[in-house]
Design a protein around this motif. Structure first.
Motif, mmCIF file in Angstrom:
data_model
loop_
_atom_site.group_PDB
_atom_site.id
_atom_site.type_symbol
_atom_site.label_atom_id
_atom_site.label_comp_id
_atom_site.label_asym_id
_atom_site.label_seq_id
_atom_site.Cartn_x
_atom_site.Cartn_y
_atom_site.Cartn_z
ATOM 1 N N SER B 12 -13.112 31.760 64.895
ATOM 2 C CA SER B 12 -12.851 31.149 63.593
ATOM 3 C C SER B 12 -13.961 31.617 62.643
ATOM 4 C CB SER B 12 -12.780 29.630 63.743
ATOM 5 O OG SER B 12 -12.559 29.005 62.503
ATOM 6 N N HIS B 13 -14.324 30.809 61.685
ATOM 7 C CA HIS B 13 -15.305 31.268 60.690
ATOM 8 C C HIS B 13 -16.574 31.820 61.342
ATOM 9 C CE1 HIS B 13 -13.312 30.044 56.964
ATOM 10 N NE2 HIS B 13 -12.747 29.115 57.715
ATOM 11 N N ALA B 14 -17.109 31.106 62.324
ATOM 12 C CA ALA B 14 -18.358 31.548 62.944
ATOM 13 C C ALA B 14 -18.126 32.786 63.812
ATOM 14 C CB ALA B 14 -18.969 30.412 63.771
ATOM 15 N N GLY B 15 -17.197 32.694 64.746
ATOM 16 C CA GLY B 15 -16.977 33.780 65.701
ATOM 17 C C GLY B 15 -16.560 35.084 65.033
ATOM 18 N N MET B 33 -13.512 38.782 71.970
ATOM 19 C CA MET B 33 -13.401 37.405 71.490
ATOM 20 C C MET B 33 -12.219 36.689 72.135
ATOM 21 S SD MET B 33 -13.549 37.953 67.384
ATOM 22 C CE MET B 33 -14.312 36.381 67.215
ATOM 23 N N TYR B 34 -12.376 35.376 72.261
ATOM 24 C CA TYR B 34 -11.296 34.541 72.816
ATOM 25 C C TYR B 34 -11.098 33.315 71.935
ATOM 26 C CZ TYR B 34 -12.196 37.260 77.006
ATOM 27 O OH TYR B 34 -12.371 38.287 77.888
ATOM 28 N N ASP B 35 -9.848 32.972 71.719
ATOM 29 C CA ASP B 35 -9.566 31.682 71.075
ATOM 30 C C ASP B 35 -8.274 31.126 71.642
ATOM 31 O OD1 ASP B 35 -10.716 30.392 68.110
ATOM 32 O OD2 ASP B 35 -8.984 29.497 69.084
#
Ligand SMILES: Cc1cc2nc3c(=O)[nH]c(=O)nc-3n(C[C@H](O)[C@H](O)[C@H](O)COP(=O)(O)OP(=O)(O)OC[C@H]3O[C@@H](n4cnc5c(N)ncnc54)[C@H](O)[C@@H]3O)c2cc1C
Ligand code: FES
Lengths: 102, 417
Positions: B12-15, B33-35
């Motif tokens: 999100s914003h940070a990642g 990255m993972y979400d």
């Protein structure tokens, strides 16, 4: 349809085509370096700062009061400065050259 | 030496900002990255504002385009949850059974809405928090199909109020129930609470304070009755829960990281493990300007911490030292805030001489300007930012006098001769 050219800080020229939305969104979609658009386009972050090529200011019109205020104390701002989330992609913008500030 | 692997949990914003900043810093290893959210990472602030009322697709609201990830060689895995971390072998475990080794691990796991333990809330119909694109889809779907559109928003914080404004615009009937004596009680001064209370009231949104929601009863037709401890009750076809967030720290706990009101990080955003960093809403960090440990929920904090982490990983010294800023849009009112007002002793309200609504609230502790809340007044916001950043003293009399032309030079305390 409008062709818009971004000139990044490292002098890369990127010309992209758009039909709608803001110039900031167009820049983000095309991964133009230096246009972050952190606030999502609501004139709150000033991370979409460009300077309109002096010959093309008739294509972009003038900055709104909030844009001017946001840029007033920015050391990099000049009379050609705009926050490009406030610029809409329209036919009138065709051929405009925008210099990315950051 | 083999290629270094940087794994990011949370896109999100940070990642996302971290991933792109790391490439910008020249990192040549792998970035993965993972979400668990299946949607291409998007801006969260518009979810309660323009995006809720607009017809645009979530892709128009993306943080970065799909191609940008490919261009920068960032591997984005969506719709997968990281469920475990093995500290010794430095690997993460996914809910699909796969594993991934890391050299650097970034916890950008953010926060999730609190679902308060109100009796009947779990069984109630059409109850939505507002944190994800999925939540907005649910709300929009409900609005387009519901016959009766009475909404109760539980919680009068920024998200609750923004959502109330947006839902009003979309033609629903909205009641906001706030437990405290005033809305925005935790984050702003009484004058601002009063301003927003009146703004909503004028738009026909009921803002009711000192309302402690006790229980919810739902009848066979799916109509909820929200019951407050003072005996009052409100019918709701939909309920929005906006009472704050809990930090996502379960993975940090698996690593035995130091946790207080969030994952504790140092000035480089490192956790108590050297190669594990935390950024964004989930961090408990020190703010050098205010000399205080804090946790923030803002885009500014997520983006700025992301940049510090990226710099640190490639060996560029940069510490996290920024003045927090934030904004909120409700109806056609724009609020911009800079600084932290906690501990203020004096307030100055400056109302510009215009027909339209335009004012600013300046928070002081002695001579020190702590924070500014600006309503439709970007000028006050940027001037406030400058004075706070540069630790300059403002001439309060000049600030109060609206005939003083609003420029830093005119507000500066003149040196004594
Ligand atoms: C409706 C709304 C309005 C807002 N308005 C504003 C505003 O006007 N201005 C402002 O500055 N800020 C605003 N905020 C706050 C801002 O959006 C947050 O501060 C910001 O999103 C924080 O980013 P983050 O990356 O730290 O965390 P998050 O955005 O919470 O992202 C964390 C991500 O991690 C993922 N995740 C967590 N655990 C796992 C796991 N185990 N495996 C895989 N994925 C995982 C989650 O799915 C999530 O996508 C708003 C927030 C909301 C919800
Ligand atoms: S995108 Fe934030 S000011 Fe333009």
């Amino acid at each position: 349809m409008a062709k818009i050219t971004f000139v990044t800080k490292d002098n890369q020229e990127i010309t992209v085509e758009g039909t709608s939305g803001s110039v900031m969104e167009l820049a983000v979609k095309n991964n133009v370096k230096g246009i972050d658009g952190d606030c999502g386009g609501v004139c709150s972050c000033a991370t979409c700062h460009v300077q309109v090529d002096a010959a093309h200011t008739d294509k972009t019109g003038v900055a709104s009061e909030i844009e001017q205020d946001m840029l007033e104390l920015d050391d990099d701002a000049n009379e050609y400065s705009r926050l490009c989330c406030q610029l809409q992609v329209t036919e009138a913008m065709d051929g405009v050259v925008l210099n990315v500030v950051k | 030496m083999s290629e270094k692997v940087c794994v990011i949990i949370g896109a999100s914003h940070a990642g996302v900002n971290f991933a792109f900043s790391l490439r910008k810093e020249g990192f040549e290893g792998k970035i993965i990255m993972y979400d668990k959210d299946p949607v291409l990472p998007y801006h969260r602030p518009p979810l309660s504002k323009a995006y809720l009322t607009a017809d645009t697709s979530i892709e128009d609201n993306c943080l970065k385009s799909k191609d940008s990830y490919l261009d920068e060689n960032i591997t984005l895995n969506l719709g997968v949850e990281v469920i475990d971390i093995h500290k010794e072998s430095q690997k993460i475990i996914l809910n699909n059974g796969e594993e991934q080794h890391y050299n650097y691990l970034i916890l950008a796991t953010g926060a999730r809405p609190i679902i308060p333990p109100i009796s009947g809330l779990k069984e109630a119909k059409h109850v939505y928090p507002l944190r994800t694109a999925g939540d907005v889809s649910n709300i929009k779907k409900w609005i387009s199909t519901a016959d009766s559109k009475r909404v109760v928003v539980i919680g009068g914080g920024y998200i609750g109020l923004e959502t109330a404004a947006s839902l009003k615009k979309m033609g629903t009937h909205v009641v906001v129930l706030e437990r405290e004596e005033r809305i925005l009680a935790r984050v702003t001064a009484p004058v601002m609470s009063e301003f927003f209370q009146k703004l909503h009231t004028d738009k026909d949104v009921d803002i009711l304070t000192s309302k402690n929601v006790e229980s919810i009863n739902t009848d066979e037709e799916g109509v909820n009755t929200v019951q407050c401890s003072d005996g009052s009750s409100y019918a709701a076809d939909m309920i929005i829960v906006g009472v704050g967030v809990n930090v996502n720290v379960s993975l940090a706990k698996k690593l035995n990281l130091e946790i207080e009101n969030g994952i504790k990080v140092n000035e480089y955003t490192q956790t108590s493990l050297q190669n594990v960093y935390a950024i964004g809403d989930n961090t408990y960090h020190y703010n050098p300007h205010y000399k205080n440990w804090i946790r923030l929920e803002s885009v500014q904090n997520a983006v700025d911490q992301a940049k510090v982490t990226a710099a640190h990983i490639v060996g560029n010294e940069k510490i996290y030292d920024t003045i927090p800023w934030f904004w909120s849009d409700q109806y056609d009112v724009k609020l911009q805030m800079v600084g932290l007002s906690q501990g203020y002793e004096e307030l100055i309200v400056r109302k510009e001489e215009t027909e339209s609504i335009k004012f600013s609230v300046w928070y002081f502790k002695g001579d020190e300007l702590l924070a500014v809340d600006a309503i439709n007044n970007a000028k006050a916001y940027v001037i406030g930012t400058k004075f706070i950043k540069e630790n300059k003293v403002i001439d309060k009399d000049k600030l109060k006098d609206v005939t003083t032309i609003f420029k830093p030079a005119n507000l500066m305390m003149k040196e004594e001769v």
